[in-house]
Every structure is written in structure tokens, then in C-alpha cells.
Design a protein around this motif. Structure first.
Motif, PDB file in Angstrom:
ATOM      1  N   PHE A 111      86.378 117.885  36.605  1.00  0.00           N
ATOM      2  CA  PHE A 111      87.258 117.554  35.692  1.00  0.00           C
ATOM      3  C   PHE A 111      88.400 116.877  36.642  1.00  0.00           C
ATOM      4  O   PHE A 111      88.970 117.514  37.524  1.00  0.00           O
ATOM      5  N   VAL A 144      89.385 110.547  20.786  1.00  0.00           N
ATOM      6  CA  VAL A 144      88.005 110.719  21.023  1.00  0.00           C
ATOM      7  C   VAL A 144      87.714 110.283  22.642  1.00  0.00           C
ATOM      8  O   VAL A 144      88.108 109.568  23.135  1.00  0.00           O
ATOM      9  N   GLY A 145      86.798 111.480  23.318  1.00  0.00           N
ATOM     10  CA  GLY A 145      86.294 110.747  24.595  1.00  0.00           C
ATOM     11  C   GLY A 145      87.359 111.075  25.782  1.00  0.00           C
ATOM     12  O   GLY A 145      87.121 110.372  26.614  1.00  0.00           O
ATOM     13  N   GLY A 147      88.427 114.322  26.878  1.00  0.00           N
ATOM     14  CA  GLY A 147      88.051 115.287  27.876  1.00  0.00           C
ATOM     15  C   GLY A 147      88.442 116.706  27.137  1.00  0.00           C
ATOM     16  O   GLY A 147      88.541 117.583  27.821  1.00  0.00           O
ATOM     17  N   THR A 149      86.582 118.506  25.039  1.00  0.00           N
ATOM     18  CA  THR A 149      85.253 119.347  25.015  1.00  0.00           C
ATOM     19  C   THR A 149      85.203 119.838  26.610  1.00  0.00           C
ATOM     20  O   THR A 149      84.816 120.877  26.862  1.00  0.00           O
TER      21      THR A 149
END
Ligand code: ADP
Ligand code: MG
Length: 443
Positions: A111, A144-145, A147, A149
Motif C-alpha cells: 500500500f 471507488v477504486g 484503496g 478494500t
């Protein structure tokens, strides 16, 4: 460094050479994970208890001082035990992570921390280090998209790695809903009891994309009780959503207020530097060697979300590979011309739908397009067909072309299969609903 640490303890505690040689000198560092330092004690050395009592604290203090590891925790391990543990753990570890539904690609290590997610990252790490103790629940929100999750999986994995006995469960709110629907449909008490046992006898529950339970009364109700039961037992709850609780319309107030009990952390869009860093991390992980200008070109032009950023790099690499061409800015321009549209209006393409379905089911785009016939792949493939037909206005022939060159009768057949399912299965209904909202949040 290790020698320096031992010498410092010797001096600070005024140890004789004999004490030092007997107790400290044989010790070796076995592993360092976060703030946990595991020290290897040779099995022939007696007095593990003594070492534990007498030297644990000095070691912790000195290691923290000299290495900057914050709140270092020392644990000892006998060399004889190492073999047993490693051979056992390698297997059981994997199944534990699998049972918790974790994707091995999503860890804190992969990450990239940037200004857009610094706070959410720090909060996640803090919760991972002391689950149930500081921020409960942890509520992560963002578009959305970006990070969410990825962070949730990282927390779950970290906790499992450091507390191998704890029970950790990651679910999407869609899975939670579908399991509840099944339990209710079964109509008997055992099914409900099993459902409740599963969700209430755990130490850490992560519920991803909680926005999808809004407006579903039975699910909200059950979730509310699950939440209360875990929270009052001081079990950690981590929730993600696309919006902060205060903006979640038609969410029951009693649930909203609970979401606000702990800590709320947001993730926003990454700035240019973070986008470059993410692309470089991906380059490193996938073993590519890409011209800096290409990275900059992609980072400059793909702004909204990280999934798209990664997807663009993949697309460029795949194209270069296929055509056996060098990866240049010109090539990237050519490959990405459809994505980088001047009016920034998000267009939903079959490609996009396929990628979302693939991600949702944790299978690859190639598997969806390919010819495997097991149900793990066939159903997502038919769902992709159905969504393409329902969500975009293109002929079935074009849908077939995007889906591994299938003819339009195959597509029609796939769509009919899903339509039929929709009439008989509430879980399919829920899944399609969730996917449509994921693909087009503004629907
Ligand atoms: P969300 O759940 O918010 O929709 P995801 O967590 O699925 O987003 O992230 C989308 C993709 O972007 C994933 O492949 C993820 O690994 C990647 N990603 C997101 N944030 C980061 C980050 N800070 N560093 C590296 N990869 C990231
Ligand atoms: Mg997500």
C-alpha cells in the motif's frame, strides 16, 4: 546493530562478562514484524524463563531506543521449536488467510501512502496493532477504486499474522446480505442460529461497501444486532463505504450513530506524486522496467482512481507485449486514447463491466473471456453478458466480440440464464443490484 544493542544493555545494566556471555551473547534475532521482535534462543541454552524475566524489558527498551521501532515487543523462541512452527505455519497460515477471505496482494507492504490516504492508513495501522482497543468501529470511506478494500485486507492480514488465534472475518456487505437471505429462506431456526454464530463469535469483523445494505430492512436490522453484540464484547469492527455516515441517506439513525462512535477516516483522490509512486510500486512488483516518461504520462492523464491507473498500465504493457513493441509515450497515447477522454465523462464500456465483474468474483478478465466451463467462471461470464446488455446500448454482436469472440446467440443464451435466475433467486437479484451500483454509482 544487534551487537550494539547487546553491548548497550551490558553497559547500562553493568553486567559481568560471564553474565553477558551466558545469557545475552547467544541470542539472535529471528524476525522483526512491525514492532514485534522475535529472538532466537539456542535450545541447548538453559533458563528461557530467566531470560524472559530478567532481559525482556531491557531488550525492549534498548531495541526501541537504538532502532526507532516504536513500543517494541520482544518474544523468545527456542531454536528447536522454529522448525516445527515454520513447517506447520506455512500450511495453516494460508488456510487461515483464505478462511478470512483475504487477497494476498492487499497488504500494508504493497500500500503506497500518500497525502490522500495518510490518515486512513495511520488509523488502519493503529487498529491493526490494537484491535478492539482504540477506535471501534473504524469507518473508512472514499470513492471507488481509491484503496478501501486494499486497506481492509491489510488490517485483517496484519491482525492474523500477529494474533494467529484470533478469528478474523472479511465480508462484503453483499455476501452478508446473501447469506442472510439464504438463512431466512431456509425458514428454520438452525439456519439463523448458524448465521448468527458465524458473525457474532469472532474477534474482528470487516464489512466492505456497507452502502449496499442501505434500504434493505432485514439486513440492516440483522447488521445492527451483529454490530451491538460485537461492540459490547469489545470486538473490533471495521466498515467501509463510499460516503461518510452523515451523507448516507435513508440509513436508520440508530445505525448511523453507531458508525460515528469510533473513528471516521476518508480516502480522497491521489495527487500526482502519489500516482507516480503507485505506478512505480506496481512496476517493481510486476517486474517491469518502464521508461519514466511513460509513467509520468499515465500519472498525468489518469487522475480519478487507482484501479484505472493500474488498469491503464496493464493495458499498455499487454499491448506492447502483444505487438512486440517498445513501451513509449506514443504507444501509451495510442493505447489509452479511449480512456483519456477530453470531457472526463466516465463512459461505461464492456471492458469496464468485465473488469468489475472479474474483480467482484476475484477471477481474471482472461478467465471471463476464455472458455473454462466450471460454474465459478460461467456464472460471472453470464452476468457480464447480462450487464453489458442491460447497462449499455450496443448490439449483442459487439458484446460477444468483447467477451472472447462469442456469437450473439451465446450472449442471448447467457442473458436469458441470468434473467431466469433473477426471477427465482433473491441472492442473484441482490448481486446484480450491487454490481450495477458498483459499475454506475449514479444510477
Ligand atoms: P476501493 O475498495 O476503494 O474501491 P480498492 O482497494 O479495490 O479500492 O483499490 C483498487 C485498486 O487500486 C487495487 O488493485 C488496489 O491494490 C490499488 N490501490 C489502491 N490504493 C492503493 C495504494 N495506496 N497503493 C497501492 N495500490 C493501491
Ligand atoms: Mg472496494
Amino acid at each position: 546493530k544487534w551487537d550494539e544493542i547487546l553491548q548497550t544493555i551490558k553497559i547500562d545494566h553493568d553486567l559481568s562478562d560471564i553474565s553477558f556471555d551466558t545469557w545475552l551473547k547467544p541470542l539472535k534475532v529471528y524476525s522483526v514484524e512491525g514492532n514485534i521482535v522475535t529472538i532466537l534462543v539456542p535450545s541447548e541454552q538453559v533458563g528461557l524463563n530467566y531470560i524472559n524475566k530478567k532481559y525482556k524489558l531491557p531488550l525492549q527498551v534498548t531495541i526501541s531506543e537504538l532502532t526507532g521501532i516504536d513500543r517494541c515487543e520482544v518474544q523468545f523462541i527456542l531454536s528447536d521449536d522454529v522448525k516445527k512452527i515454520t513447517s506447520k505455519n506455512l500450511i495453516s497460515n494460508d488456510t487461515r488467510f483464505e478462511e478470512a477471505n483475504l487477497n494476498p496482494r492487499y497488504t500494508f507492504g504493497t500500500f503506497v501512502v500518500g497525502s490522500n490516504n495518510k490518515f486512513a492508513h495511520a488509523a488502519s495501522l493503529a487498529v491493526a496493532e490494537s484491535p478492539g482497543e482504540i477506535y471501534n468501529p473504524l469507518f473508512i470511506y472514499g470513492g471507488v477504486g481509491l484503496g478501501k478494500t486494499h486497506l481492509m485486507h491489510s488490517i485483517a492480514r496484519f491482525i492474523l499474522e500477529h494474533n494467529p488465534d484470533s478469528k478474523v472475518l472479511y465480508v462484503t456487505s453483499e455476501e452478508f446480505t446473501n447469506e442472510l437471505i439464504e438463512a431466512i429462506r431456509n425458514g428454520n431456526n438452525t439456519a439463523m442460529t448458524q448465521f448468527r454464530d458465524k458473525y457474532r463469535n469472532i474477534d474482528v469483523l470487516l464489512v466492505d461497501d456497507v452502502q449496499f445494505i442501505i434500504g434493505k430492512d432485514a439486513t440492516q436490522e440483522e447488521f445492527f444486532h451483529t454490530f451491538n453484540s460485537l461492540h459490547s464484547a469489545k470486538k473490533q469492527i471495521i466498515i467501509s463505504s463510499d460516503k461518510p455516515p452523515k451523507d448516507m441517506e435513508i440509513l436508520e439513525d440508530r445505525i448511523r450513530s453507531r458508525f460515528e462512535w469510533g473513528l471516521i477516516a476518508d480516502i480522497s483522490s491521489p495527487d500526482y506524486e502519489t500516482r507516480v509512486a503507485i505506478l512505480k510500486k506496481k512496476e517493481e512488483m510486476d517486474g517491469y522496467d518502464i521508461n519514466e516518461d511513460v509513467i509520468k504520462y499515465i500519472a498525468t492523464n489518469i487522475k480519478s482512481n487507482i484501479r484505472e491507473l493500474e488498469g491503464s498500465l496493464n493495458k499498455v504493457m499487454a499491448f506492447a507485449n502483444l505487438e512486440k513493441r517498445e513501451v513509449t509515450v506514443e504507444l501509451a497515447e495510442q493505447v489509452l486514447k479511449d480512456i483519456i477522454s477530453p470531457d472526463q465523462q466516465k463512459i461505461i464500456t464492456p471492458e469496464y463491466i468485465i473488469s468489475m465483474v472479474a474483480e467482484h468474483y476475484d477471477i481474471t478478465i482472461d478467465e471471463i473471456k476464455g472458455n473454462k466451463r466450471n460454474s465459478k467462471i460461467v456464472i460471472p461470464r453470464q452476468i457480464a453478458m447480462y450487464l453489458c446488455r442491460e447497462m449499455i446500448d450496443i448490439p449483442l454482436k459487439s458484446v460477444g466480440k468483447c467477451l472472447g469472440n462469442r456469437d450473439h446467440t451465446t450472449i442471448m443464451h447467457g442473458c436469458e440464464k441470468i434473467e431466469h435466475e433473477l426471477q427465482t433467486s433473491d441472492t442473484m437479484k441482490n448481486t446484480i443490484e450491487v454490481l450495477m451500483k458498483k459499475i454506475n454509482p449514479h444510477r
